[in-house]
Design a protein around this motif. Structure first.
Motif, short mmCIF file in Angstrom:
data_model
loop_
_atom_site.label_atom_id
_atom_site.label_comp_id
_atom_site.label_asym_id
_atom_site.label_seq_id
_atom_site.Cartn_x
_atom_site.Cartn_y
_atom_site.Cartn_z
N SER A 147 21.91 -5.13 -47.05
CA SER A 147 20.49 -4.87 -47.23
C SER A 147 19.75 -5.34 -45.97
N VAL A 148 18.94 -4.47 -45.39
CA VAL A 148 18.24 -4.84 -44.16
C VAL A 148 17.24 -5.96 -44.42
N THR A 149 17.08 -6.83 -43.43
CA THR A 149 16.10 -7.90 -43.53
C THR A 149 14.84 -7.60 -42.73
N GLY A 150 14.90 -6.57 -41.89
CA GLY A 150 13.77 -6.23 -41.04
C GLY A 150 13.84 -6.83 -39.64
N ARG A 151 14.78 -7.74 -39.43
CA ARG A 151 14.88 -8.39 -38.12
C ARG A 151 15.94 -7.70 -37.25
N VAL A 152 15.57 -7.46 -36.01
CA VAL A 152 16.51 -6.95 -35.02
C VAL A 152 16.36 -7.78 -33.75
N ALA A 153 17.41 -7.83 -32.97
CA ALA A 153 17.37 -8.54 -31.70
C ALA A 153 18.06 -7.67 -30.66
N ARG A 162 9.16 -6.21 -30.78
CA ARG A 162 8.50 -6.68 -32.00
C ARG A 162 7.50 -5.64 -32.51
N VAL A 163 6.92 -4.87 -31.62
CA VAL A 163 5.96 -3.83 -32.03
C VAL A 163 6.68 -2.75 -32.83
N PHE A 164 7.80 -2.27 -32.31
CA PHE A 164 8.53 -1.21 -33.01
C PHE A 164 9.22 -1.76 -34.27
N ALA A 166 7.97 -4.07 -36.25
CA ALA A 166 6.94 -4.15 -37.28
C ALA A 166 6.60 -2.77 -37.85
N ALA A 167 6.51 -1.78 -36.96
CA ALA A 167 6.20 -0.42 -37.44
C ALA A 167 7.34 0.13 -38.29
N PHE A 168 8.58 -0.13 -37.86
CA PHE A 168 9.73 0.31 -38.65
C PHE A 168 9.72 -0.34 -40.03
N ASN A 169 9.44 -1.64 -40.08
CA ASN A 169 9.44 -2.32 -41.37
C ASN A 169 8.34 -1.80 -42.29
N ASP A 170 7.19 -1.47 -41.72
CA ASP A 170 6.14 -0.83 -42.53
C ASP A 170 6.62 0.51 -43.08
N HIS A 171 7.36 1.23 -42.26
CA HIS A 171 7.91 2.52 -42.71
C HIS A 171 8.91 2.30 -43.83
N GLN A 172 9.72 1.26 -43.75
CA GLN A 172 10.69 0.96 -44.80
C GLN A 172 10.01 0.62 -46.12
N ARG A 173 8.77 0.13 -46.05
CA ARG A 173 8.02 -0.22 -47.27
C ARG A 173 7.06 0.89 -47.69
N ARG A 174 7.20 2.07 -47.13
CA ARG A 174 6.26 3.15 -47.39
C ARG A 174 6.36 3.63 -48.84
N THR A 175 5.38 4.42 -49.24
CA THR A 175 5.39 5.04 -50.56
C THR A 175 5.87 6.48 -50.43
N VAL A 176 6.89 6.84 -51.21
CA VAL A 176 7.49 8.17 -51.17
C VAL A 176 7.44 8.75 -52.59
N ASP A 177 6.71 9.85 -52.76
CA ASP A 177 6.61 10.50 -54.07
C ASP A 177 6.22 9.49 -55.15
N GLY A 178 5.27 8.63 -54.82
CA GLY A 178 4.80 7.66 -55.78
C GLY A 178 5.66 6.41 -55.91
N ARG A 179 6.74 6.34 -55.16
CA ARG A 179 7.65 5.19 -55.19
C ARG A 179 7.42 4.34 -53.94
N GLN A 180 7.01 3.08 -54.11
CA GLN A 180 6.90 2.19 -52.96
C GLN A 180 8.24 1.50 -52.76
N LEU A 181 8.84 1.77 -51.59
CA LEU A 181 10.17 1.24 -51.31
C LEU A 181 10.10 -0.25 -51.01
N LEU A 182 11.17 -0.95 -51.37
CA LEU A 182 11.23 -2.39 -51.13
C LEU A 182 11.53 -2.72 -49.67
N GLY A 183 12.30 -1.88 -49.01
CA GLY A 183 12.62 -2.12 -47.61
C GLY A 183 13.20 -3.51 -47.39
N PRO A 184 12.69 -4.23 -46.37
CA PRO A 184 13.27 -5.54 -46.04
C PRO A 184 13.09 -6.61 -47.12
#
Length: 270
Positions: A147-153, A162-164, A166-184
């Motif tokens: 399971s991804v934690t959101g951290r990359v090095a 860090r900019v990309f 953060a944006a990627f992690n926001d995308h992982q938590r996006r809402t898809v068809d009414g479902r908000q993904l848990l992501g990191p």
């Protein structure tokens, strides 16, 4: 609820060696010590079956694996790839085509163990709760890997990292068809759900550590990472293109290393 994960067999094949080298053997061995033969494992979101091939040799036999996925083509591929138990015997494989969003205890009834790999972070909170409830109802330990934690090095470091991220992690938590993904947040949420049910939980780091020999995987991962970041924040498009050119040049010169952090989780009845 519907869980449909748009992945290709090529991507799953490309990442299989990195996945196998990253998952926690210690947690799998601990899970194996809890099992009494014959062993029945239900694998959720099987894809091409990499979890079966990696995990089966670490568990006692005889084994039957029940593979769950919405994609019948991937399941067919998974079912034809031989896997062997800890004694070297070929495992028996059955498949079930269906979405995972409404998983119930009856779907994993009789399981000795429930497994999944790279699945939790594409679930919503309700779907994760349904998976946990199904495991608890079945009384089956659960081993959920990668399971991804959101951290990359990335090495060398760049201000864009860090900019990309953060944006990627926001995308992982996006809402898809009414479902908000848990992501990191997925592993933490699932661990808390199991603990609330009175179960024991152990978590282990399972990072990808990608070196120049992993050039093809780094390139594919980097493209997907940046594409997701730009999809979430379109204003990053030009910066992402410049960043991609820089990282591609480093990769071509064997000068780029990447660590993508994940965690594995084992939960069992206390």
């Amino acid at each position: 609820m519907s869980v449909v994960i748009p992945v290709s067999a090529d991507w799953l094949t490309l990442r299989e060696d990195a996945d196998a080298g990253s998952r926690s053997r210690a947690l799998a061995v601990k899970a194996g010590r809890m099992l009494r033969p014959p062993v029945v494992v239900h694998d959720l979101g099987t894809g091409t079956g990499s979890m079966v091939r990696w995990c089966a040799p670490l568990l006692p036999g005889p084994q039957t694996w029940v593979l769950h996925d919405w994609n019948d083509a991937l399941l067919e591929h998974a079912a034809t790839a031989a896997a062997h138990d800890g004694g070297g015997a070929t495992v028996t494989v059955r498949t079930r085509v269906g979405e995972l969003g409404g998983l119930q205890g009856a779907d994993v009834a009789g399981a000795s163990l429930v497994t999944a790999s790279a699945l939790l972070d594409v679930l919503s909170a309700d779907e994760a709760a349904a998976v946990v409830a199904a495991c608890v109802a079945a009384g089956a330990p659960a081993l959920f890997a990668l399971s991804v934690t959101g951290r990359v090095a990335l090495d060398p470091i760049d201000p864009g990292d860090r900019v990309f991220e953060a944006a990627f992690n926001d995308h992982q938590r996006r809402t898809v068809d009414g479902r908000q993904l848990l992501g990191p947040d997925a592993a933490t949420v699932v661990a808390d759900l199991f603990r609330s049910a009175g179960w024991s939980v152990r978590v282990a780091d399972s990072p990808w550590r990608l070196e120049p020999r992993d050039r093809a995987l780094i390139a594919e991962w980097l493209d997907g990472w940046l594409d997701a970041a730009v999809a979430q924040r379109p204003a990053l498009h030009e910066w992402a293109a410049e960043y991609a050119r820089m990282r591609s040049a480093q990769l071509a010169a064997d000068g780029l290393r990447v660590v993508v952090h994940h965690v594995d989780l084992l939960a069992w009845p206390s």
